[in-house]
Design a protein around this motif. Structure first.
Motif, PDB file in Angstrom:
ATOM      1  N   PHE A 110       0.846  -1.199   0.000  1.00 48.04           N
ATOM      2  CA  PHE A 110       0.000   0.000   0.000  1.00 48.04           C
ATOM      3  C   PHE A 110       0.882   1.251   0.000  1.00 48.04           C
ATOM      4  O   PHE A 110       0.934   1.988   0.978  1.00 48.04           O
ATOM      5  N   TYR A 111       1.567   1.485  -1.123  1.00 44.04           N
ATOM      6  CA  TYR A 111       2.522   2.588  -1.243  1.00 44.04           C
ATOM      7  C   TYR A 111       2.000   3.754  -2.085  1.00 44.04           C
ATOM      8  O   TYR A 111       2.745   4.663  -2.412  1.00 44.04           O
ATOM      9  N   ARG A 112       0.710   3.732  -2.428  1.00 44.41           N
ATOM     10  CA  ARG A 112       0.094   4.849  -3.146  1.00 44.41           C
ATOM     11  C   ARG A 112      -1.218   5.199  -2.477  1.00 44.41           C
ATOM     12  O   ARG A 112      -1.958   4.310  -2.056  1.00 44.41           O
ATOM     13  N   LYS A 113      -1.479   6.493  -2.366  1.00 45.40           N
ATOM     14  CA  LYS A 113      -2.769   6.895  -1.806  1.00 45.40           C
ATOM     15  C   LYS A 113      -3.627   7.471  -2.923  1.00 45.40           C
ATOM     16  O   LYS A 113      -3.121   7.994  -3.921  1.00 45.40           O
ATOM     17  N   VAL A 114      -4.919   7.367  -2.735  1.00 42.35           N
ATOM     18  CA  VAL A 114      -5.894   7.867  -3.704  1.00 42.35           C
ATOM     19  C   VAL A 114      -6.312   9.261  -3.258  1.00 42.35           C
ATOM     20  O   VAL A 114      -6.696   9.456  -2.102  1.00 42.35           O
ATOM     21  N   GLU A 115      -6.215  10.222  -4.175  1.00 42.42           N
ATOM     22  CA  GLU A 115      -6.634  11.596  -3.893  1.00 42.42           C
ATOM     23  C   GLU A 115      -7.673  12.023  -4.917  1.00 42.42           C
ATOM     24  O   GLU A 115      -7.608  11.616  -6.078  1.00 42.42           O
ATOM     25  N   ALA A 116      -8.625  12.835  -4.460  1.00 43.88           N
ATOM     26  CA  ALA A 116      -9.607  13.408  -5.378  1.00 43.88           C
ATOM     27  C   ALA A 116      -8.874  14.278  -6.392  1.00 43.88           C
ATOM     28  O   ALA A 116      -7.914  14.979  -6.062  1.00 43.88           O
ATOM     29  N   ASP A 117      -9.322  14.234  -7.636  1.00 47.86           N
ATOM     30  CA  ASP A 117      -8.694  15.002  -8.710  1.00 47.86           C
ATOM     31  C   ASP A 117      -9.791  15.472  -9.658  1.00 47.86           C
ATOM     32  O   ASP A 117     -10.176  14.739 -10.565  1.00 47.86           O
ATOM     33  N   GLY A 118     -10.315  16.684  -9.386  1.00 48.57           N
ATOM     34  CA  GLY A 118     -11.450  17.153 -10.175  1.00 48.57           C
ATOM     35  C   GLY A 118     -12.639  16.260  -9.894  1.00 48.57           C
ATOM     36  O   GLY A 118     -13.026  16.069  -8.751  1.00 48.57           O
ATOM     37  N   GLY A 119     -13.192  15.670 -10.924  1.00 52.17           N
ATOM     38  CA  GLY A 119     -14.316  14.748 -10.746  1.00 52.17           C
ATOM     39  C   GLY A 119     -13.885  13.311 -10.595  1.00 52.17           C
ATOM     40  O   GLY A 119     -14.708  12.418 -10.420  1.00 52.17           O
ATOM     41  N   GLY A 120     -12.577  13.052 -10.644  1.00 50.83           N
ATOM     42  CA  GLY A 120     -12.085  11.679 -10.565  1.00 50.83           C
ATOM     43  C   GLY A 120     -11.131  11.479  -9.416  1.00 50.83           C
ATOM     44  O   GLY A 120     -11.291  12.061  -8.351  1.00 50.83           O
ATOM     45  N   ALA A 121     -10.125  10.676  -9.673  1.00 48.94           N
ATOM     46  CA  ALA A 121      -9.141  10.363  -8.646  1.00 48.94           C
ATOM     47  C   ALA A 121      -7.791  10.146  -9.296  1.00 48.94           C
ATOM     48  O   ALA A 121      -7.701   9.797 -10.473  1.00 48.94           O
ATOM     49  N   LYS A 122      -6.742  10.345  -8.511  1.00 48.66           N
ATOM     50  CA  LYS A 122      -5.383  10.076  -8.969  1.00 48.66           C
ATOM     51  C   LYS A 122      -4.620   9.388  -7.848  1.00 48.66           C
ATOM     52  O   LYS A 122      -5.031   9.419  -6.688  1.00 48.66           O
ATOM     53  N   LEU A 123      -3.512   8.764  -8.209  1.00 52.81           N
ATOM     54  CA  LEU A 123      -2.659   8.101  -7.231  1.00 52.81           C
ATOM     55  C   LEU A 123      -1.427   8.950  -6.960  1.00 52.81           C
ATOM     56  O   LEU A 123      -0.871   9.563  -7.876  1.00 52.81           O
ATOM     57  N   VAL A 124      -1.000   8.953  -5.692  1.00 51.36           N
ATOM     58  CA  VAL A 124       0.186   9.680  -5.260  1.00 51.36           C
ATOM     59  C   VAL A 124       1.050   8.713  -4.448  1.00 51.36           C
ATOM     60  O   VAL A 124       0.545   8.005  -3.574  1.00 51.36           O
ATOM     61  N   PHE A 125       2.351   8.658  -4.753  1.00 52.19           N
ATOM     62  CA  PHE A 125       3.251   7.785  -4.015  1.00 52.19           C
ATOM     63  C   PHE A 125       3.430   8.267  -2.578  1.00 52.19           C
ATOM     64  O   PHE A 125       3.613   9.459  -2.334  1.00 52.19           O
ATOM     65  N   VAL A 126       3.390   7.341  -1.621  1.00 51.93           N
ATOM     66  CA  VAL A 126       3.678   7.601  -0.207  1.00 51.93           C
ATOM     67  C   VAL A 126       4.444   6.385   0.315  1.00 51.93           C
ATOM     68  O   VAL A 126       4.146   5.260  -0.051  1.00 51.93           O
ATOM     69  N   ASP A 127       5.403   6.598   1.147  1.00 55.80           N
ATOM     70  CA  ASP A 127       6.180   5.482   1.709  1.00 55.80           C
ATOM     71  C   ASP A 127       6.576   4.496   0.609  1.00 55.80           C
ATOM     72  O   ASP A 127       6.392   3.290   0.745  1.00 55.80           O
ATOM     73  N   ALA A 128       7.120   5.024  -0.497  1.00 56.69           N
ATOM     74  CA  ALA A 128       7.347   4.210  -1.687  1.00 56.69           C
ATOM     75  C   ALA A 128       8.809   3.829  -1.923  1.00 56.69           C
ATOM     76  O   ALA A 128       9.142   3.279  -2.964  1.00 56.69           O
ATOM     77  N   GLU A 129       9.671   4.071  -0.940  1.00 52.51           N
ATOM     78  CA  GLU A 129      11.077   3.716  -1.105  1.00 52.51           C
ATOM     79  C   GLU A 129      11.222   2.205  -1.277  1.00 52.51           C
ATOM     80  O   GLU A 129      10.596   1.416  -0.555  1.00 52.51           O
ATOM     81  N   ARG A 130      12.038   1.803  -2.237  1.00 56.14           N
ATOM     82  CA  ARG A 130      12.269   0.373  -2.457  1.00 56.14           C
ATOM     83  C   ARG A 130      13.363  -0.131  -1.523  1.00 56.14           C
ATOM     84  O   ARG A 130      14.414   0.491  -1.380  1.00 56.14           O
ATOM     85  N   LEU A 131      13.118  -1.267  -0.901  1.00 54.48           N
ATOM     86  CA  LEU A 131      14.102  -1.894  -0.016  1.00 54.48           C
ATOM     87  C   LEU A 131      14.966  -2.896  -0.770  1.00 54.48           C
ATOM     88  O   LEU A 131      16.006  -3.304  -0.284  1.00 54.48           O
ATOM     89  N   PHE A 132      14.473  -3.344  -1.940  1.00 56.05           N
ATOM     90  CA  PHE A 132      15.275  -4.207  -2.806  1.00 56.05           C
ATOM     91  C   PHE A 132      14.834  -3.997  -4.249  1.00 56.05           C
ATOM     92  O   PHE A 132      13.767  -3.451  -4.511  1.00 56.05           O
ATOM     93  N   ASP A 133      15.701  -4.413  -5.166  1.00 58.64           N
ATOM     94  CA  ASP A 133      15.425  -4.285  -6.604  1.00 58.64           C
ATOM     95  C   ASP A 133      14.719  -5.553  -7.081  1.00 58.64           C
ATOM     96  O   ASP A 133      15.329  -6.630  -7.124  1.00 58.64           O
ATOM     97  N   PRO A 134      13.439  -5.444  -7.438  1.00 53.78           N
ATOM     98  CA  PRO A 134      12.709  -6.647  -7.842  1.00 53.78           C
ATOM     99  C   PRO A 134      13.280  -7.307  -9.094  1.00 53.78           C
ATOM    100  O   PRO A 134      13.217  -8.535  -9.217  1.00 53.78           O
ATOM    101  N   ASP A 135      13.846  -6.541 -10.000  1.00 51.62           N
ATOM    102  CA  ASP A 135      14.431  -7.147 -11.218  1.00 51.62           C
ATOM    103  C   ASP A 135      15.620  -8.043 -10.869  1.00 51.62           C
ATOM    104  O   ASP A 135      15.842  -9.057 -11.524  1.00 51.62           O
ATOM    105  N   ALA A 136      16.378  -7.662  -9.859  1.00 49.20           N
ATOM    106  CA  ALA A 136      17.522  -8.463  -9.449  1.00 49.20           C
ATOM    107  C   ALA A 136      17.090  -9.701  -8.671  1.00 49.20           C
ATOM    108  O   ALA A 136      17.715 -10.766  -8.776  1.00 49.20           O
ATOM    109  N   VAL A 137      16.006  -9.581  -7.901  1.00 47.63           N
ATOM    110  CA  VAL A 137      15.538 -10.679  -7.055  1.00 47.63           C
ATOM    111  C   VAL A 137      14.709 -11.701  -7.836  1.00 47.63           C
ATOM    112  O   VAL A 137      14.890 -12.899  -7.700  1.00 47.63           O
ATOM    113  N   TYR A 138      13.798 -11.190  -8.661  1.00 43.43           N
ATOM    114  CA  TYR A 138      12.897 -12.074  -9.430  1.00 43.43           C
ATOM    115  C   TYR A 138      13.351 -12.098 -10.871  1.00 43.43           C
ATOM    116  O   TYR A 138      12.712 -11.533 -11.746  1.00 43.43           O
TER     117      TYR A 138
END
Length: 140
Positions: A110-138
């Protein structure tokens, strides 16, 4: 309230209610902070293995396979407590998370929050720092 629903809601017998696909929704939270880390699914085998081993096991709908959290990434979940909701159709794991819970390399899914944006919604990153590189791991 029927005798059966009374036993499910007030009794001491664990009677998980799996859906038509044989799955129950599972929410995992960090035992220390209370943060929601992830939402996944468990089948009967995953739930039994989680209870027996104290490590989180899940069922991947996309891979149609059982998996232990951290088996590829090393980002494991030690289960401190398991709870079920009133009608036993959801499970809550309180876990000690080692590293990141999310396959994107982040601490929580849950690293993105939903914010009202006009009549719709948009996503904003929060607490989104990566602890590992998924491309290297998977490695795909």
């Amino acid at each position: 309230m029927s005798a059966h629903s009374h036993e499910i809601e007030e009794g001491l017998t664990f009677l998980p209610k799996f859906d038509a696909n044989g799955l129950v929704t599972c929410v995992a939270t960090d035992v220390a902070s209370g943060d929601v880390l992830m939402v996944a699914h468990m089948n009967d085998e995953a739930l039994r293995k989680t209870i027996a081993t104290g490590e989180a096991w899940y069922f991947s709908r996309s891979r149609n396979a059982l998996w232990r959290k951290g088996e590829t990434s090393g980002q494991t979940q030690h289960v401190v407590e398991i709870r079920t909701d009133c009608d036993q159709d959801a499970v809550w794991l309180r876990v000690e998370q080692i590293g990141a819970a999310c396959h994107t390399g982040r601490r929580s899914c849950f690293y993105r929050k939903v914010e009202a944006d006009g009549g719709g919604a948009k996503l904003v990153f929060v607490d989104a720092e990566r602890l590992f590189d998924p491309d290297a791991v998977y490695k795909k």
